[in-house]
Design a protein around this motif. Structure first.
Motif, mmCIF file in Angstrom:
data_model
loop_
_atom_site.group_PDB
_atom_site.id
_atom_site.type_symbol
_atom_site.label_atom_id
_atom_site.label_comp_id
_atom_site.label_asym_id
_atom_site.label_seq_id
_atom_site.Cartn_x
_atom_site.Cartn_y
_atom_site.Cartn_z
ATOM 1 N N HIS A 241 1.475 -2.368 -9.054
ATOM 2 C CA HIS A 241 1.273 -1.635 -8.137
ATOM 3 C C HIS A 241 -0.128 -1.666 -7.440
ATOM 4 O O HIS A 241 -0.565 -1.327 -6.299
ATOM 5 N N LEU A 242 -1.381 -1.940 -8.429
ATOM 6 C CA LEU A 242 -2.475 -2.210 -8.183
ATOM 7 C C LEU A 242 -2.849 -3.573 -7.757
ATOM 8 O O LEU A 242 -3.528 -4.241 -7.086
ATOM 9 N N PRO B 99 -1.217 -2.959 -1.496
ATOM 10 C CA PRO B 99 -2.383 -4.119 -2.022
ATOM 11 C C PRO B 99 -1.780 -5.477 -1.917
ATOM 12 O O PRO B 99 -2.797 -6.259 -1.760
#
Length: 250
Positions: A28-29, A212
């Motif tokens: 997710h990052l 991202p």
């Protein structure tokens, strides 16, 4: 040589993909390269990729052209005149120390948020490396060469054309490549000035929407386009300086 130059990027991308696949990093990052590629593909399919890329290249092109022209003219004057150097150079060096983002509010106030402000900011970034290398190239010309040219009765124009210009060309071309690289850095700041399109705008949009993959897609596109434009200048440099006797040969 091409396969060797691609080896490091291949290893980095493979390691990155592996780390995400095995859960060693938070997807997710830090999305996997395959997910970023899918984002780029989707933007290409809906046409937004070409729109954002095209406007960024347009801004870079004109910022590079104007920054280079002004730098060459002023750098040539300063490089060939001690009085001009004393008059201009201290002020220019002081301006060079100003961070790029410090110009943003001023250019918005003066020029609004249109293309003029963005291109001007990029031109500022391009100006300084080209200016410095133009001066350095001219001032590094061996005085003995100029004296020989004068001994053969060459005019000032002929001295510039046949001696000063060829001798300063290597430094000038390095300045062009450095200026282009700094232009790519300044375009991000330029596209923060109320832009609604461009790769810099994609960065902001990705941040605001917590995407991202969009941010990294924009960064990768910056890297690819920057490399392509630098390769073009590098080939131009190699062709223009084919007469040099280089330390490292192919």
């Amino acid at each position: 040589m091409i396969s060797l130059s691609l080896l490091l990027p291949f290893l980095l991308v493979t390691g990155w993909e592996t780390a995400v696949r095995f859960g060693w990093t938070d997807s997710h990052l830090l999305p996997a390269p395959s997910a970023i590629l899918q984002t780029i593909w989707a933007m290409g399919a809906d046409g937004s990729l070409w729109q954002h890329t095209g406007i960024t290249l347009y801004r870079i092109f004109w910022g590079f052209i104007w920054g280079t022209i002004i730098a060459v003219v002023l750098g040539s004057i300063v490089g060939m005149s001690r009085k001009a150097e004393t008059f201009f150079d201290p002020t220019i060096q002081a301006i060079r120390a100003i961070p790029s983002l410090a110009w943003v509010p001023l250019f918005i106030l003066w020029l609004g948020i249109g293309e003029g402000a963005k291109i001007t900011l990029i031109a500022v970034g391009v100006f300084f490396p080209v200016y410095l290398n133009t001066i350095g190239g001219i001032q590094s010309v061996d005085r003995k060469l100029i004296e020989v040219g004068r001994a053969y009765g060459l005019s000032t124009f002929a001295l510039v054309k046949r001696i000063i210009l060829p001798a300063s060309l290597p430094s000038f071309l390095v300045g062009l490549r450095s200026g282009l690289g700094l232009g790519w850095m300044f375009v991000v700041a330029a596209e923060l000035m109320g832009a609604s399109e461009g790769l810099g705008y994609l960065l902001v949009m990705g941040q605001n929407t917590l995407r991202p993959d969009t941010i990294l897609a924009s960064i990768i596109l910056f890297a690819i386009l920057g490399k392509i434009t630098d390769t073009f200048l590098k080939k131009l440099q190699k062709r223009a300086l084919h007469w040099q006797d280089k330390v490292i040969q192919k």
